[in-house]
Design an enzyme around this catalytic site. Structure first.
Site, mmCIF file in Angstrom:
data_model
loop_
_atom_site.group_PDB
_atom_site.id
_atom_site.type_symbol
_atom_site.label_atom_id
_atom_site.label_comp_id
_atom_site.label_asym_id
_atom_site.label_seq_id
_atom_site.Cartn_x
_atom_site.Cartn_y
_atom_site.Cartn_z
ATOM 1 N N HIS A 35 2.795 -3.423 4.825
ATOM 2 C CA HIS A 35 3.999 -2.607 5.060
ATOM 3 C C HIS A 35 3.796 -1.173 4.606
ATOM 4 O O HIS A 35 2.764 -0.817 4.022
ATOM 5 C CB HIS A 35 5.211 -3.224 4.362
ATOM 6 C CG HIS A 35 5.099 -3.300 2.866
ATOM 7 N ND1 HIS A 35 5.047 -2.209 2.045
ATOM 8 C CD2 HIS A 35 5.042 -4.380 2.042
ATOM 9 C CE1 HIS A 35 4.974 -2.586 0.783
ATOM 10 N NE2 HIS A 35 4.951 -3.912 0.762
ATOM 11 N N CYS A 62 1.783 -7.396 -1.782
ATOM 12 C CA CYS A 62 1.534 -6.992 -0.393
ATOM 13 C C CYS A 62 0.408 -5.967 -0.326
ATOM 14 O O CYS A 62 -0.086 -5.488 -1.333
ATOM 15 C CB CYS A 62 2.805 -6.398 0.211
ATOM 16 S SG CYS A 62 4.229 -7.511 0.230
#
Length: 399
Positions: free
Chosen positions: A134, A142
């Site tokens: 992202h 992430c």
């Protein structure tokens, strides 16, 4: 509905059209130079150590070519796989991205879900969810990008789906799987896992096509021919590898094992040199300490005459300075002890210039202080052969 449920690492925001940003004219031109198209299949590789994400596009001949390398702004954790929810570890392994895993509403600009845990992860009972690639450059498990790169990557994925690609692959590695890197991290608890990942890495290096990935016996299997059903936790079925691919793997493996062993020897030599340098510094420190103690025992300034002048305490007393009061006469036992000490100091003073002049670390070591790295009598002088595995083994394909 699937898009609404995929919230990335954070809550949803209202859709504002950023997921519809077109591919730039410059990137379109780069795609054409690869003999590819905007809607051709996409393939992504991630490397933690190098902090990069590679975007590859399929060419008209079916092979893939590197389109662009993007910097990863941040990722969580260290080298090694994610094992449980909350460990803030970015995953490593082989993941497939469907259209439903694309999230235009992430509050981290844009994102797509890696699909962790996959079959391999579940075979080990690993847990976690919402592991994304992202934007917004902030990570809690992430792979985080700056907004402009994630917008471009998102557009590449969107167009590949528009061209008919059902899924695009994301293969996440701890580092580029070279023999030198494998040697550098050979003592890691994750080495066997990385050997398994490298098999898939090598398949792509040879074919320039993302390998077909299966899981059996809690192991990744790549490009199997036949074999029927693959059970992630059950024994592997009989399968084969395409003969030319297997021959190429054997050839690559032979070359890389030589490089691996050479890299191991170089790393071991560097470690030994560092150990000797550290021990040498310790000996120099001990020699300096012995010299200072000796000068103090002789009634001299331990730092020497010039240092004494600077500090207001020269070694040689002034002619007008009052002489020191005579020390009380030592007893017979004290006199014998002092005589023995002076003889030892005198002897060390005689020996020291010779050992220092020789410049030999071990001769200085023996003349001054016992080495903390000294081998015991029973310890061999040659490095012991260990049962450490070689770089990696070929997939256990059944012909």
């Amino acid at each position: 509905m699937a898009v609404l449920m995929l919230t990335g690492c954070n809550p949803e925001l209202l859709e504002d059209g950023k997921h519809l940003q077109p591919i730039s004219a410059k990137l379109k031109d780069e795609i054409r130079k690869l003999d590819s198209t905007e809607q051709a299949p996409l393939y992504i590789r991630i490397f933690k150590k190098e902090s990069v994400l590679e975007a590859w596009k399929q060419r008209k001949d079916g092979t893939y070519a590197l389109l662009k390398t993007y910097p990863i702004c941040a990722y969580s954790g260290e080298f090694g796989p994610k094992k449980r929810e909350g460990d803030r570890q970015a995953p490593e392994g082989f993941y497939s991205i469907t259209r439903g895993q694309m999230n235009p509403r992430s509050s981290y600009y844009l994102s797509f879900n890696l699909g962790y845990p996959n079959k391999f992860d579940r075979a080990y009972g690993r847990t976690g969810k919402h592991l994304m690639v992202h934007g917004s450059c902030s990570s809690r498990g992430c792979y985080a990008m700056e907004d402009a790169p994630i917008a471009e990557i998102y557009a590449l994925g969107r167009e590949s789906f528009a061209g008919g690609q059902r899924t695009f692959e994301v293969h996440a590695f701890p580092f580029r799987m070279t023999p030198e890197n494998m040697a550098r991290y050979r003592d890691s608890e994750h080495f066997a896992f990385w050997q398994n990942l490298k098999n898939g890495y090598d398949h792509f290096q040879i074919t320039r096509k993302p390998p077909k990935v299966e899981v059996c016996n809690r192991t990744y299997i790549f490009d199997p021919v036949g074999g029927g059903h693959f059970d992630a936790t059950g024994p592997c079925p009989d399968y084969a590898l395409e003969p030319s691919l297997l021959a190429s793997l054997k050839k690559l493996r032979a070359k890389e094992n030589v490089r691996f062993q050479q890299a191991v020897l170089e790393l071991e030599q560097q470690a030994k040199e560092k150990e000797i340098k550290t021990a040498d510094a310790m000996v120099d420190s001990q020699l300096d300490l012995l010299k200072r103690k000796q000068r103090i025992a002789e009634g001299k300034n331990p730092d020497g005459f010039l240092a004494g002048l600077i500090n207001g305490n020269p070694t040689t007393p002034s002619a007008n300075a009052p002489s020191a009061a005579p020390a009380p006469a030592p007893t017979q036992a004290q006199g014998q002890g002092q005589a023995s000490q002076q003889q030892a100091l005198a002897q060390s003073e005689i020996n020291r210039p010779q050992t220092e002049q020789s410049g030999s670390f071990f001769s200085r070591l023996r003349s001054a202080v016992a080495s903390p790295f000294k081998r015991s009598a029973s310890e061999p002088t040659q490095p012991q052969q260990t049962s450490e595995p070689s770089l990696l083994t070929l997939p256990k394909a059944r012909q």
